[in-house]
Design an enzyme around this catalytic site. Structure first.
Site, PDB file in Angstrom:
ATOM      1  N   HIS A 262      18.197  14.523 -12.438  1.00  0.00           N
ATOM      2  CA  HIS A 262      17.210  15.455 -12.991  1.00  0.00           C
ATOM      3  C   HIS A 262      17.905  16.698 -13.535  1.00  0.00           C
ATOM      4  O   HIS A 262      17.605  17.164 -14.641  1.00  0.00           O
ATOM      5  CB  HIS A 262      16.213  15.911 -11.914  1.00  0.00           C
ATOM      6  CG  HIS A 262      15.289  14.861 -11.413  1.00  0.00           C
ATOM      7  ND1 HIS A 262      15.037  14.693 -10.075  1.00  0.00           N
ATOM      8  CD2 HIS A 262      14.545  13.929 -12.055  1.00  0.00           C
ATOM      9  CE1 HIS A 262      14.173  13.711  -9.909  1.00  0.00           C
ATOM     10  NE2 HIS A 262      13.867  13.224 -11.108  1.00  0.00           N
TER      11      HIS A 262
ATOM     12  N   LYS B 177       0.126  10.199  -3.860  1.00  0.00           N
ATOM     13  CA  LYS B 177       1.452   9.864  -3.366  1.00  0.00           C
ATOM     14  C   LYS B 177       1.799  10.721  -2.163  1.00  0.00           C
ATOM     15  O   LYS B 177       1.485  11.913  -2.135  1.00  0.00           O
ATOM     16  CB  LYS B 177       2.483  10.165  -4.466  1.00  0.00           C
ATOM     17  CG  LYS B 177       3.174   8.991  -5.044  1.00  0.00           C
ATOM     18  CD  LYS B 177       4.153   9.487  -6.093  1.00  0.00           C
ATOM     19  CE  LYS B 177       5.277   8.522  -6.284  1.00  0.00           C
ATOM     20  NZ  LYS B 177       6.200   8.950  -7.311  1.00  0.00           N
TER      21      LYS B 177
ATOM     22  N   SER C 143      14.550   9.447  -7.122  1.00  0.00           N
ATOM     23  CA  SER C 143      14.011  10.242  -6.016  1.00  0.00           C
ATOM     24  C   SER C 143      13.539   9.346  -4.879  1.00  0.00           C
ATOM     25  O   SER C 143      13.761   9.646  -3.705  1.00  0.00           O
ATOM     26  CB  SER C 143      12.849  11.111  -6.500  1.00  0.00           C
ATOM     27  OG  SER C 143      13.307  12.128  -7.349  1.00  0.00           O
TER      28      SER C 143
END
Length: 160
Positions: A16, A40, A129
């Site tokens: 990122h 989530k 991630s």
């Protein structure tokens, strides 16, 4: 020219940050837009992610980055910001197949909205991630995938 770089950034990875740094060299302003996805289960709250990204941006001396969070559809956030350019990082073909369809839908919902794709640095093409969260859940070493400051915060979350 402004661009939105959206994602969950849960947690922020070296991949990122590579994309953020590259975008900062290409655009006058980069808006890192953190999706607040209540469907989530997140490792970090949106506020914690904002702080983590802010710290990372400061460490890199990137002055043209702003950090926002949003709920709902990205196209609505882009409209609110008056921005018609989105950047997405691609690790491989699977990301492209997924992202191109979303880009087409977004441009249908917001006329003139464009999505550009940046290939990830090969050093980070396998980093995600979700993978970092899984490694961390088993108290594994995530130092290859995240900065030292993010690693510290992950260890605090998992008490190791």
């Amino acid at each position: 020219m402004k661009v939105i770089y959206p994602g969950s950034f849960d947690p922020l990875t070296k991949g990122h940050m590579d994309i953020i740094k590259r975008l900062s060299q290409m655009f006058d302003e980069v808006i890192v837009a953190i999706l607040n996805n209540e469907n989530k289960k997140s490792l970090f709250t949106v506020s914690e992610r904002e702080d983590i990204i802010s710290e990372a941006v400061e460490e890199e001396n990137l002055s043209n980055i702003s950090i926002h969070s949003f709920d709902g559809m990205l196209v609505n956030f882009a409209k609110e910001q008056g921005i018609k350019l989105i950047a997405r990082g691609l690790r491989g073909v699977t990301d492209y197949e997924y992202e191109k369809d979303i880009a087409r839908v977004n441009s249908t919902l917001y006329e003139g909205l464009e999505t550009i794709f940046l290939l990830s640095n090969s050093s980070y093409s396998f980093v995600s991630s979700s993978g970092v969260r899984e490694i961390a859940a088993f108290r594994g070493d995530v130092s290859t995938f995240v900065s030292p400051s993010v690693e510290k915060k992950i260890k605090e979350k998992f008490n190791y």
